[in-house]
Design an enzyme around this catalytic site. Structure first.
Site, PDB file in Angstrom:
ATOM      1  N   ASP A 108      26.239  39.925  42.340  1.00  0.00           N
ATOM      2  CA  ASP A 108      24.886  39.871  41.883  1.00  0.00           C
ATOM      3  C   ASP A 108      23.817  39.693  43.273  1.00  0.00           C
ATOM      4  O   ASP A 108      22.594  39.664  43.226  1.00  0.00           O
ATOM      5  CB  ASP A 108      24.441  38.773  41.207  1.00  0.00           C
ATOM      6  CG  ASP A 108      24.808  37.213  41.749  1.00  0.00           C
ATOM      7  OD1 ASP A 108      25.490  37.286  42.799  1.00  0.00           O
ATOM      8  OD2 ASP A 108      24.625  36.263  41.116  1.00  0.00           O
ATOM      9  N   ARG A 131      18.745  33.158  40.064  1.00  0.00           N
ATOM     10  CA  ARG A 131      19.062  34.303  39.629  1.00  0.00           C
ATOM     11  C   ARG A 131      17.617  34.833  38.875  1.00  0.00           C
ATOM     12  O   ARG A 131      16.712  33.977  38.500  1.00  0.00           O
ATOM     13  CB  ARG A 131      20.297  34.465  38.643  1.00  0.00           C
ATOM     14  CG  ARG A 131      21.436  34.227  39.337  1.00  0.00           C
ATOM     15  CD  ARG A 131      22.122  35.600  39.563  1.00  0.00           C
ATOM     16  NE  ARG A 131      22.129  36.417  38.476  1.00  0.00           N
ATOM     17  CZ  ARG A 131      22.985  36.539  37.809  1.00  0.00           C
ATOM     18  NH1 ARG A 131      24.173  35.965  37.878  1.00  0.00           N
ATOM     19  NH2 ARG A 131      22.871  37.574  36.930  1.00  0.00           N
ATOM     20  N   TYR A 170      28.310  27.786  41.683  1.00  0.00           N
ATOM     21  CA  TYR A 170      29.667  27.638  42.440  1.00  0.00           C
ATOM     22  C   TYR A 170      30.149  26.363  42.353  1.00  0.00           C
ATOM     23  O   TYR A 170      29.515  25.393  43.224  1.00  0.00           O
ATOM     24  CB  TYR A 170      29.711  28.485  43.706  1.00  0.00           C
ATOM     25  CG  TYR A 170      29.425  29.793  43.553  1.00  0.00           C
ATOM     26  CD1 TYR A 170      30.717  30.607  43.330  1.00  0.00           C
ATOM     27  CD2 TYR A 170      28.434  30.493  43.820  1.00  0.00           C
ATOM     28  CE1 TYR A 170      30.697  32.246  43.030  1.00  0.00           C
ATOM     29  CE2 TYR A 170      28.177  31.876  43.843  1.00  0.00           C
ATOM     30  CZ  TYR A 170      29.334  32.563  43.547  1.00  0.00           C
ATOM     31  OH  TYR A 170      28.974  33.976  43.499  1.00  0.00           O
ATOM     32  N   PRO A 209      33.358  34.364  47.231  1.00  0.00           N
ATOM     33  CA  PRO A 209      32.100  34.964  47.237  1.00  0.00           C
ATOM     34  C   PRO A 209      30.703  34.247  47.456  1.00  0.00           C
ATOM     35  O   PRO A 209      29.860  34.564  47.272  1.00  0.00           O
ATOM     36  CB  PRO A 209      32.117  35.028  45.464  1.00  0.00           C
ATOM     37  CG  PRO A 209      33.039  33.890  45.154  1.00  0.00           C
ATOM     38  CD  PRO A 209      34.041  33.827  46.170  1.00  0.00           C
TER      39      PRO A 209
END
Length: 666
Positions: A29, A244, A252, A328
């Site tokens: 993303d 987001r 995370y 990530p």
């Protein structure tokens, strides 16, 4: 990205996709600033920029003397001023895919076949060395079941999966279809089927760090929930918060209570979204965290590996997660993967079209392997800092000091934003003759300028640039209409090189004489340096009526940037080569720009930014992927010719015809 290059370059391509629809939630993303520049070169960045969440700030939270977390610092998330896109953005993968696929669907030369998988791939050894032969055979069948998420998804939006521009085809006819291809690119992930068929492997290690991921709409009193955060607790582990779009937040969370066994494995079935949520709550105390809506969740164990080969005889290539895997948290996965094929795509297109020699394909592995290795080194240090507990005192040798963590974040911003990539000298990137730059040296096993007989470049003529690095962008002003543009925005991803003529102070007769000599020398080399001259819409990045040149497959486009005052020189004072003319469309008024003051946006100071003498100027060659390849004086057109001759196939000459009493290249 690979398919987009093929679409833009007119290469007949088929995309095989095991899925039958876009992913609806989760997965990649984050798009870093360099990747936004790349998307802008295809003119598809606007929708992503507008719809995404912008990561402007990074907040550090660390344990205080009371054992609870406290904000210790705030800083910019990327280096201010490094890009015309000042920060990275966050947007769901399926929405990013929709933009890419929407652009690809405009081109008839690319087919996208859903719900299809390969079952065999073979190379014909007798034809591998035959230029543009269909040396690869791939057998396909209808996918059995497609791909499904390992974990269930609860999407708060009642919407269908993104519609994808698939080619209309009877899927029952796909069983055991055989395809003959010139080249194949395997972008099939960390568990790459293509890599396995080639007998290649991944080299590296698996760590003991286990993390959980939640995409949620949070219910919380944590004050920095809409900023990127690094939260280190005293004993419970670490969290990274990523804001987001549409109110979503990605969390995370280190699962410090979960440990792998002797074989490095752990029981995935024992971990649920509640496991991750409870771990996050412990880390974030005294703040509250809950949610009603969850889009996606997953768990992962950090592994850091690089493929032992990136291609099989420059016929079958691997890209993305198929050749490098890592954590990530630095937001590198999708970005470095797209940049792999941004490096490869134009090279393949030029070879297929007979413009460049196949030797340029070797540079894909030498250039991108270096990036992959730097990525793994970066990720190893970054993951250690994220996963280690804070130091309890000066005598604590096993913990990480928060000053070290913050310092590493600042130092690594250049790499993480995508601007640390530096390609060593090879047949596409000339070597500096002055030895004044921080050259990485010559790639082992690659064709260097000395091996290929290429001339050296002259870095000192643009002293603030670095050969092999992406060319930074500065604003310039259109000579004819006074509108200000970022220079890099003018360099479209059309699969050709860009020759930038920094013409200097052309108000001085002697300097305009040098410019005219340059233009004449270029005209005399129209066969060895054929130019593609098009009437381009800057706003939409497409030609009004296709290429106006009778040599549409030229190897480069020429753009002029001078430093004189606009009122001291007229458009028609420049040599005809610099102001192309089309009998139907007239003059290309987007061909000459000035490094000067604009009415509304100030002065871009491009010459100063690049370190170019404002009187004498210089000539640059920028690769199709915007990396700086060659620099020299205006008089060094023979050197420019020699640079291109090192890797280009000699082209038939374009047609020269008189236009309005002048001899012009059309």
């Amino acid at each position: 990205m690979a398919a987009l290059w093929m679409a833009r370059c007119g290469i007949k391509t088929r995309v095989i996709d095991k899925r039958d629809a876009s992913v609806r939630a989760g997965h990649a993303d984050g798009i870093q600033s360099r990747s936004l520049e790349i998307l802008d070169s295809f003119d598809i960045v606007d929708r992503i920029w507008k719809e995404s969440c912008h990561m402007a700030e990074m907040c550090m939270w660390n344990p205080g003397s009371d054992g609870l977390i406290h904000r210790s610092s705030r800083m910019s998330n990327t280096i201010p001023g490094i890009s015309r896109f000042p920060c990275g953005v966050l947007l769901a993968q399926h929405r990013i895919e929709a933009v890419l696929l929407g652009e690809i669907s405009k081109f008839p030369n690319v087919e996208i076949r859903p719900n299809v998988e390969p079952i065999s791939i073979k190379m014909d050894s007798d034809h591998i060395q035959v230029l543009n032969s269909h040396a690869v055979t791939v057998t396909l069948r209808r996918a059995r079941g497609g791909l499904s998420s390992e974990h269930p998804v609860t999407n708060r939006y009642d919407e269908a999966p993104t519609q994808r521009p698939y080619s209309a085809v009877d899927q029952s006819q796909v069983n055991n279809e055989t395809i003959k291809a010139k080249y194949v690119i395997g972008c099939d992930g960390a568990h790459s089927w293509t890599r396995a068929q080639l007998g290649f492997c991944m080299e590296g290690e698996q760590t003991e760090y286990i993390w959980g991921v939640l995409d949620i709409v949070p219910l919380t009193d944590f004050p920095d929930i809409r900023a990127r955060c690094a939260i280190h607790s005293a004993e419970s582990g670490t969290i990274m918060i990523i804001p987001r779009e549409d109110g979503l937040v990605r969390i995370y969370c280190q699962l410090s209570t979960v440990a792998p066994d002797r074989d490095g494995r752990f029981d995935r079935s024992s971990i649920t979204p509640d496991t991750i949520l409870e771990a996050a709550r412990r880390i974030m105390e005294p703040y509250q965290l809950d949610y009603k809506h969850r889009d996606w969740w997953t768990i992962y164990q950090i592994g850091q590996r690089v493929g032992n080969h990136f291609s099989a005889q420059e016929r079958i290539f691997l890209a993305g997660d198929a050749i490098h895997t890592h954590s990530p948290k630095a937001g590198q996965g999708m970005n470095v993967s797209m940049q792999d094929t941004y490096n490869l795509g134009w090279k393949l297109a030029m070879v297929v079209k007979g413009i460049a020699k196949p030797a340029i394909l070797k540079t894909y592995e030498t250039e991108r392997r270096t990036v992959a290795q730097e990525l793994i080194a970066f990720d190893q240090n970054y993951s250690r800092l994220w996963s280690s507990r804070p130091k309890k005192g000066m005598e604590d040798q096993s913990g990480v000091s928060m000053a070290e963590f913050e310092g590493a974040f600042v130092q690594q911003q250049l790499f993480s934003s995508g601007f640390g990539v530096h390609y060593s000298p090879n047949i596409l990137t000339a070597k500096d003759s002055s030895g004044t730059t921080d050259s990485l040296g010559e790639d082992e096993g690659s064709e260097t300028p000395s091996k290929a007989g290429l001339p050296s470049s002259h870095q000192h003529l643009a002293s603030k640039t670095v050969l092999g690095k992406r060319l930074q962008s500065f604003k310039v002003v259109n000579h004819c209409d006074a509108r200000s543009w970022h220079l890099a925005h003018l360099l479209k991803a059309d699969g050709i090189f860009h020759i930038l003529l920094f013409a200097g102070d052309v108000s001085q007769p002697s300097q305009m004489g040098r410019v005219r000599t340059f233009a004449n020398d270029m005209m005399n080399r129209s066969r060895t340096i054929p130019l593609r001259q098009r009437h381009v819409s800057i706003t939409h990045g497409s030609s009004l009526h296709g290429a106006s040149s009778e040599h549409p497959d030229g190897i480069a486009q020429l753009l002029t940037v001078h430093s004189a005052l606009r009122q001291q020189v007229e458009f028609h004072d420049f040599p005809p080569l610099l102001r192309p003319f089309d009998k139907d469309l007239g003059y290309d008024y987007n061909s000459i720009f000035v490094d000067g003051e604009s009415y509304y946006e100030g002065h871009g100071h491009a010459y100063d930014g690049y370190g170019i003498d404002r009187t004498r100027g210089c000539v640059m060659v920028v690769r199709p992927d915007h990396h700086l390849a060659w620099i020299s004086d205006l008089e060094d057109v023979p050197g420019l010719e020699a640079y291109f001759a090192g890797f280009m196939v000699e082209q038939p000459p374009p047609v020269l015809r008189p236009v309005g009493g002048e001899r012009r290249l059309t």
